[in-house]
Design an enzyme around this catalytic site. Structure first.
Site, PDB file in Angstrom:
ATOM      1  N   ASP A  45       0.275  -5.510  -3.416  1.00 43.16           N
ATOM      2  CA  ASP A  45       1.293  -4.520  -3.790  1.00 43.16           C
ATOM      3  C   ASP A  45       0.760  -3.594  -4.882  1.00 43.16           C
ATOM      4  OD1 ASP A  45       1.367  -6.240  -5.939  1.00 43.16           O
ATOM      5  OD2 ASP A  45       3.555  -6.452  -5.973  1.00 43.16           O
ATOM      6  N   SER A  46      -0.499  -3.798  -5.313  1.00 42.83           N
ATOM      7  CA  SER A  46      -1.184  -2.806  -6.152  1.00 42.83           C
ATOM      8  C   SER A  46      -1.254  -1.474  -5.401  1.00 42.83           C
ATOM      9  CB  SER A  46      -2.592  -3.281  -6.522  1.00 42.83           C
ATOM     10  OG  SER A  46      -3.279  -3.741  -5.376  1.00 42.83           O
ATOM     11  N   ASP A  84       0.913  -9.375   0.567  1.00 45.40           N
ATOM     12  CA  ASP A  84       1.532  -9.607  -0.749  1.00 45.40           C
ATOM     13  C   ASP A  84       3.031  -9.276  -0.659  1.00 45.40           C
ATOM     14  OD1 ASP A  84       1.390 -10.226  -3.413  1.00 45.40           O
ATOM     15  OD2 ASP A  84       0.423  -8.358  -4.025  1.00 45.40           O
ATOM     16  N   LYS A 114       1.423 -13.866   0.016  1.00 44.22           N
ATOM     17  CA  LYS A 114       1.208 -14.219  -1.388  1.00 44.22           C
ATOM     18  C   LYS A 114       2.477 -13.920  -2.150  1.00 44.22           C
ATOM     19  CE  LYS A 114      -1.371 -11.634  -4.495  1.00 44.22           C
ATOM     20  NZ  LYS A 114      -0.371 -11.363  -5.550  1.00 44.22           N
ATOM     21  N   GLU A 116       4.124 -13.943  -6.286  1.00 42.77           N
ATOM     22  CA  GLU A 116       3.856 -14.095  -7.722  1.00 42.77           C
ATOM     23  C   GLU A 116       4.850 -15.063  -8.343  1.00 42.77           C
ATOM     24  OE1 GLU A 116       3.815 -10.397  -9.824  1.00 42.77           O
ATOM     25  OE2 GLU A 116       2.289  -9.508  -8.524  1.00 42.77           O
ATOM     26  N   GLU A 182      -4.687 -14.562 -12.799  1.00 37.05           N
ATOM     27  CA  GLU A 182      -4.933 -13.197 -13.304  1.00 37.05           C
ATOM     28  C   GLU A 182      -4.850 -13.137 -14.829  1.00 37.05           C
ATOM     29  OE1 GLU A 182      -2.907 -10.028 -11.262  1.00 37.05           O
ATOM     30  OE2 GLU A 182      -3.427  -8.558 -12.807  1.00 37.05           O
TER      31      GLU A 182
HETATM   32  O1  KIV Z   1      -1.552  -6.595  -5.647  1.00 35.51           O
HETATM   33  C1  KIV Z   1      -2.700  -6.935  -5.948  1.00 35.51           C
HETATM   34  O2  KIV Z   1      -3.662  -6.194  -5.810  1.00 35.51           O
HETATM   35  C2  KIV Z   1      -2.890  -8.282  -6.482  1.00 35.51           C
HETATM   36  C3  KIV Z   1      -4.244  -8.607  -7.022  1.00 35.51           C
HETATM   37  C4  KIV Z   1      -4.390  -8.002  -8.358  1.00 35.51           C
HETATM   38  C5  KIV Z   1      -4.492 -10.062  -7.042  1.00 35.51           C
HETATM   39  O3  KIV Z   1      -1.981  -9.041  -6.523  1.00 35.51           O
END
Ligand code: KIV
Length: 269
Positions: A45-46, A84, A114, A116, A182
């Site tokens: 989600d970056s 994510d 994934k 968080e 992280e």
């Molecule tokens: O969204 C993302 O790019 C991430 C990485 C920083 C692990 O969660």
């Protein structure tokens, strides 16, 4: 026959081979990453920061993530692909999380999701794993909690390290096949890695993790808004793009582009 990497292969790398992980959000980059035999592609989600131009990952939606994950999957990567789950898609209830994780897998064919956070996700992780959806955890600095954390700060220093280790162990017990660590001290990254049987993937968590992940646009020099200490820039692609665009502009303005070799005649060719 699909030759994509499996969750068993990824888990099996623990202690044998460092896992190489990069984020990716589109088709051409996914093709390049796969040619380089990257182990895991994370559709992170970056995306919100480095592609969509938001100031954080908070505005990213399921629709945004699905749109980009589908573009990545059109490259038919051999890499294991992780989707994510964005902010708001899994926090409100286990049911919402299950529904969105199913949607992610069904609509993109990603291999895993994934999410968080630690303890608050245990029930969700158990349910997803029971249903056959592999889950990657993520502790330490969790960017979706930027408001509560009052910014992007190193986590797990001093006494907080013990709590972080317990969080990671809890995620392993709940069924995660791997965990992103992280922005934590390198010594803690090493300790968590030694105490877990599943792979740890570090981003600012030191060299002892079982694998490393970076945000693609950070390591390529395509994104400048934030420059965390853990980012090594392996290229300056932003500068190359700028030089190319300037050269194009000059040639259009002085009439040297298009030349004869880029123009069609009346005949064939
Ligand atoms: O969204 C993302 O790019 C991430 C990485 C920083 C692990 O969660």
């Amino acid at each position: 026959m699909d030759s994509r990497r499996t969750v068993r292969e990824i888990r099996g790398c623990k202690g044998k081979k460092k896992l190489v992980v990069l984020t990716c959000y589109d088709y051409p980059m996914a093709r390049i990453l796969d040619r380089c035999e990257i182990d895991i592609i994370l559709v992170g989600d970056s995306l919100g920061n480095v592609v969509l131009g938001y100031g954080s990952t908070l505005p990213v939606t399921m629709d945004d993530m699905i749109h980009h994950a589908r573009a990545v999957m059109r490259a038919r990567p051999r890499a294991f692909v992780v989707f994510d789950l964005p902010f708001g898609s899994f926090q409100s209830s286990v049911e919402a999380a299950v529904e969105n994780a199913i949607r992610a897998i069904k609509e993109t064919s990603a291999d895993a999701v994934k999410l968080e956070g630690g303890k608050r996700n245990h029930e969700t992780i158990r349910r997803l794993v029971e249903m056959g959806i592999p889950v990657m955890g993520h502790v330490g600095l969790t960017p979706q909690s930027v408001l509560g954390m009052s910014g992007y700060h190193v986590q797990g220093r001093g006494a907080a390290g013990e709590a972080l280790l317990e969080e990671a162990k809890g995620l392993e017990a709940a069924g995660c096949f791997a965990i992103v660590l992280e922005s934590i001290p390198a010594s803690l990254g090493g300790r968590v890695t030694r105490e877990l049987a599943i792979p740890t993937i570090g981003i600012g968590a030191g060299p002892e993790c079982d694998g490393q992940v970076l945000v693609l646009h950070d390591m390529l020099g395509l994104y400048d808004d934030l420059r965390p200490k853990f980012v090594k820039r392996f290229a300056e692609i932003g500068e190359s793009v700028e030089a190319a665009v300037r050269a194009y502009k000059n040639e259009v303005e002085d009439g040297s582009f298009p030349g004869k070799e880029h123009s069609f005649g009346e005949g064939r060719g």
